[in-house]
Motif scaffolding. Structure first.
Motif, PDB file in Angstrom:
ATOM      1  N   TYR A  72       0.612  -1.032   0.047  1.00 40.82           N
ATOM      2  CA  TYR A  72       0.054  -0.106   0.049  1.00 40.82           C
ATOM      3  C   TYR A  72       0.866   1.233  -0.202  1.00 40.82           C
ATOM      4  N   PRO A  73       1.652   1.453  -1.103  1.00 38.45           N
ATOM      5  CA  PRO A  73       2.594   2.694  -1.061  1.00 38.45           C
ATOM      6  C   PRO A  73       1.828   3.921  -0.835  1.00 38.45           C
ATOM      7  N   GLN A  74       0.523   4.203  -1.180  1.00 40.48           N
ATOM      8  CA  GLN A  74      -0.119   5.268  -1.286  1.00 40.48           C
ATOM      9  C   GLN A  74      -0.689   5.532   0.510  1.00 40.48           C
ATOM     10  N   ALA A  75      -0.455   4.561   1.231  1.00 42.72           N
ATOM     11  CA  ALA A  75      -1.125   4.777   2.648  1.00 42.72           C
ATOM     12  C   ALA A  75       0.199   5.803   3.252  1.00 42.72           C
ATOM     13  N   GLN A  76      -0.407   6.871   3.908  1.00 49.93           N
ATOM     14  CA  GLN A  76       0.449   7.791   4.714  1.00 49.93           C
ATOM     15  C   GLN A  76       0.418   7.448   6.236  1.00 49.93           C
ATOM     16  N   ASP A  77      -0.221   6.703   6.923  1.00 51.28           N
ATOM     17  CA  ASP A  77      -0.409   6.589   8.080  1.00 51.28           C
ATOM     18  C   ASP A  77      -1.130   5.291   8.453  1.00 51.28           C
ATOM     19  N   PRO A  78      -1.090   4.854   9.824  1.00 49.26           N
ATOM     20  CA  PRO A  78      -1.815   3.533  10.242  1.00 49.26           C
ATOM     21  C   PRO A  78      -3.278   3.410   9.841  1.00 49.26           C
ATOM     22  N   SER A  79      -3.968   4.680   9.843  1.00 48.79           N
ATOM     23  CA  SER A  79      -5.395   4.667   9.626  1.00 48.79           C
ATOM     24  C   SER A  79      -5.585   4.318   8.133  1.00 48.79           C
ATOM     25  N   ASP A  80      -4.613   5.122   7.542  1.00 48.35           N
ATOM     26  CA  ASP A  80      -4.708   4.786   5.832  1.00 48.35           C
ATOM     27  C   ASP A  80      -4.743   3.141   5.625  1.00 48.35           C
ATOM     28  N   LEU A  81      -3.819   2.721   6.295  1.00 48.61           N
ATOM     29  CA  LEU A  81      -3.503   1.086   6.104  1.00 48.61           C
ATOM     30  C   LEU A  81      -4.674   0.315   6.665  1.00 48.61           C
ATOM     31  N   LEU A  82      -5.178   0.654   7.591  1.00 44.70           N
ATOM     32  CA  LEU A  82      -6.446   0.013   8.229  1.00 44.70           C
ATOM     33  C   LEU A  82      -7.283  -0.083   7.155  1.00 44.70           C
ATOM     34  N   GLN A  83      -7.533   1.139   6.683  1.00 46.95           N
ATOM     35  CA  GLN A  83      -8.919   1.539   5.686  1.00 46.95           C
ATOM     36  C   GLN A  83      -8.579   0.507   4.413  1.00 46.95           C
ATOM     37  N   MET A  84      -7.252   0.774   3.981  1.00 44.63           N
ATOM     38  CA  MET A  84      -7.123   0.011   2.675  1.00 44.63           C
ATOM     39  C   MET A  84      -7.202  -1.598   2.714  1.00 44.63           C
ATOM     40  N   VAL A  85      -6.963  -2.140   4.046  1.00 43.52           N
ATOM     41  CA  VAL A  85      -6.869  -3.613   4.172  1.00 43.52           C
ATOM     42  C   VAL A  85      -8.258  -3.856   4.330  1.00 43.52           C
ATOM     43  N   MET A  86      -9.025  -2.933   5.127  1.00 42.08           N
ATOM     44  CA  MET A  86     -10.581  -3.331   5.165  1.00 42.08           C
ATOM     45  C   MET A  86     -11.314  -3.304   3.986  1.00 42.08           C
ATOM     46  N   ASP A  87     -10.914  -2.499   3.051  1.00 40.52           N
ATOM     47  CA  ASP A  87     -11.547  -2.473   1.617  1.00 40.52           C
ATOM     48  C   ASP A  87     -11.334  -3.796   0.862  1.00 40.52           C
ATOM     49  N   ARG A  88     -10.216  -4.166   0.745  1.00 43.50           N
ATOM     50  CA  ARG A  88      -9.872  -5.488   0.234  1.00 43.50           C
ATOM     51  C   ARG A  88     -10.482  -6.582   0.926  1.00 43.50           C
ATOM     52  N   GLN A  89     -10.405  -6.689   1.985  1.00 40.86           N
ATOM     53  CA  GLN A  89     -11.260  -7.727   2.810  1.00 40.86           C
ATOM     54  C   GLN A  89     -12.923  -7.723   2.715  1.00 40.86           C
ATOM     55  N   ALA A  90     -13.215  -6.412   2.845  1.00 43.15           N
ATOM     56  CA  ALA A  90     -14.698  -6.150   2.363  1.00 43.15           C
ATOM     57  C   ALA A  90     -15.265  -6.556   1.236  1.00 43.15           C
ATOM     58  N   ALA A  91     -14.346  -6.447   0.011  1.00 43.80           N
ATOM     59  CA  ALA A  91     -14.563  -7.058  -1.235  1.00 43.80           C
ATOM     60  C   ALA A  91     -14.554  -8.608  -1.300  1.00 43.80           C
TER      61      ALA A  91
END
Length: 472
Positions: free
Chosen positions: A207-226
């Motif tokens: 997730y090179p676009q993630a700026q902080d842990p909150s971004d990482l959490l959201q991006m992982v959640m998005d993938r798992q939610a799909a």
């Protein structure tokens, strides 16, 4: 020609707490069952005509450039936290970067004891190896993000489970083996520096676009939610959705007690170790949100204001069920020919599933039959289906290409549980024909393949699989 794997082993360069250096344990008489030449080419592997191929993928020989390690992680298993798990029967040989720049792990599963084996023998028996090979490759063909199978190799020696069984090694390929449990182990130990290193590594890799842990959490959640609605759209039940089996990459991993629905049952459970239905078919959406909450808890120490982070992460986690629901609606709407679903379409879909549950209509074949408008044949209460069909026909009149949408969303073939069991029984007896046939047919699951129609048939009463088992 000698086997060449273009290794570039970034995880092995992380500090020692992340892993233990551990070579695989040689086996008595390695023999190759299958090798995935298409995947090998995709990975940039050459020399696949090497006569020593079985020795490499059974762990008797190390390819040049391999740096074998066993990875450390923890995890919640059926809701109970285990502070140290790790690769108890797997060795990461290393990583490759393909011509498109995608980095992937190459791992031997069933390759002997490691420091994390916890009294286990570190081995795998033939059945789970063949199951994971077939099902992971079938999931890939269905378009589901998943680990993949590069090779399956017999070891020539037995392992002891409830009885002696033939041993085997699976070569697994993954975007990475970073799990929710990898974050959990360092958070639980209070090793914030290691946790920060893992965060930075994961961001750089996935997730090179993630700026902080909150971004990482959201991006992982998005993938798992799909991912989970994608599973459910094919009737797939993972069976052991522990946090150590939940990847940061958003891939499906670990196919131990997995199964596919035959007759539709929203509460279907197959895993022999899931005695309370924690990971039942319909529970998977709730469990993935629970797993993401464990990830959120693990990365709170990385936030500068932890009290504020708790509030922020809680809002993100609480929004996840709606993400899952939206993805579920999109997946299941496509299964009945709707490209852009409206909220009211959920009732139409749910009413069909209720009818299917009532009549135990076959999940895969019922949806596939809608393509040819022969769904009525799947039901006992045909009058009830006819009533639903009239509503459905009225709805899809507004769609431009419902048949095309349905055919792309509804496979003719899935890895049927009874066929997997038959394949394993035959292979234990030395016959791999059904294994190879399943791989061939499941590589094109959306094609009709009329000559293979027996593989699309539900089980006879005597063939029904009621329980599936882990390979440990």
């Amino acid at each position: 020609m000698t086997l060449h794997i273009p290794f570039d082993n970034s995880y092995a360069r992380l500090p020692d707490p992340f892993h233990s250096h551990q070579p695989p344990t040689p086996v008595q008489a390695p023999s190759l069952i299958a090798f995935n030449h298409d995947l090998a080419a995709e990975l940039g592997i050459t020399g696949t005509d090497d006569p020593q191929l079985a020795s490499y993928f059974a762990g008797n020989m190390l390819p040049q450039g391999a740096e074998p390690i066993a990875q450390l992680y923890a995890g919640h298993q059926f809701g109970q936290y285990n502070p140290q798990l790790g690769d108890g029967r797997a060795i990461l040989l290393g990583e490759v970067v393909n011509p498109n720049g995608l980095r992937r792990d190459i791992q031997l599963k069933g390759s002997g004891q490691t420091p994390y084996s916890r009294r286990g023998d570190g081995r795998a028996w033939l059945g789970p190896v063949l199951r994971e090979y077939v099902v992971s490759e079938a999931m890939h063909a269905l378009g589901v993000p998943t680990t993949r199978a590069l090779a399956a190799t017999r070891t020539g020696q037995d392992v002891i489970r409830d009885r002696p069984l033939p041993g085997a090694v699976l070569t697994r390929v993954a975007q990475s083996h970073i799990r929710v449990g990898t974050f959990q182990v360092f958070a639980a130990r209070g090793e914030t520096d290691a946790l920060k290193t893992l965060f930075e590594y994961t961001v750089d890799r996935h997730y090179p676009q993630a700026q902080d842990p909150s971004d990482l959490l959201q991006m992982v959640m998005d993938r798992q939610a799909a991912l989970i609605p994608h599973w459910m759209s094919f009737g797939f039940i993972h069976g052991v959705m522990n946090t150590d089996n939940c990847t940061l990459s958003g891939e499906t991993i670990d196919y131990g007690p997995c199964a596919f629905l035959d007759g539709f049952d929203a509460h279907g459970v197959f895993s022999s170790i899931d005695r309370r239905g924690r990971y039942a078919y319909s529970a998977q959406a709730d469990i993935i949100a629970w797993n993401m909450a464990q990830l959120a808890t693990s990365i709170i120490p990385l936030m500068p204001d932890q009290d504020r982070a708790v509030d922020q992460f809680t809002k993100q986690i609480n929004a996840m069920p709606e993400l899952i629901r939206a993805n579920w609606l999109s997946r299941f709407a496509a299964k009945i020919g709707i490209a852009s679903p409206a909220p009211d379409d959920e009732t139409l879909i749910t009413d069909l599933l209720i009818l299917m549950h009532k009549d135990q209509a076959d999940f895969t074949n019922t949806f596939r039959a809608l393509v040819n408008d022969t769904g009525r044949d799947q039901f006992v209460d045909r009058a009830a289906f006819d009533s639903w069909r009239a509503r459905w026909q009225s709805r899809i009149e507004r769609e431009t290409a419902p048949d095309t949408i349905m055919k792309q969303a509804n496979p003719a073939f899935i890895p049927r549980n009874h066929r997997i069991e038959q394949m394993i029984d035959a292979a234990v007896a030395g016959d791999d024909d059904l294994f190879h046939r399943l791989n061939r047919v499941l590589a094109n699951p959306f094609d009709d393949q009329p000559d293979e129609s027996d593989l699309a048939a539900p089980p006879q009463p005597s063939e029904v699989v009621k329980a599936t088992f882990c390979g440990t």
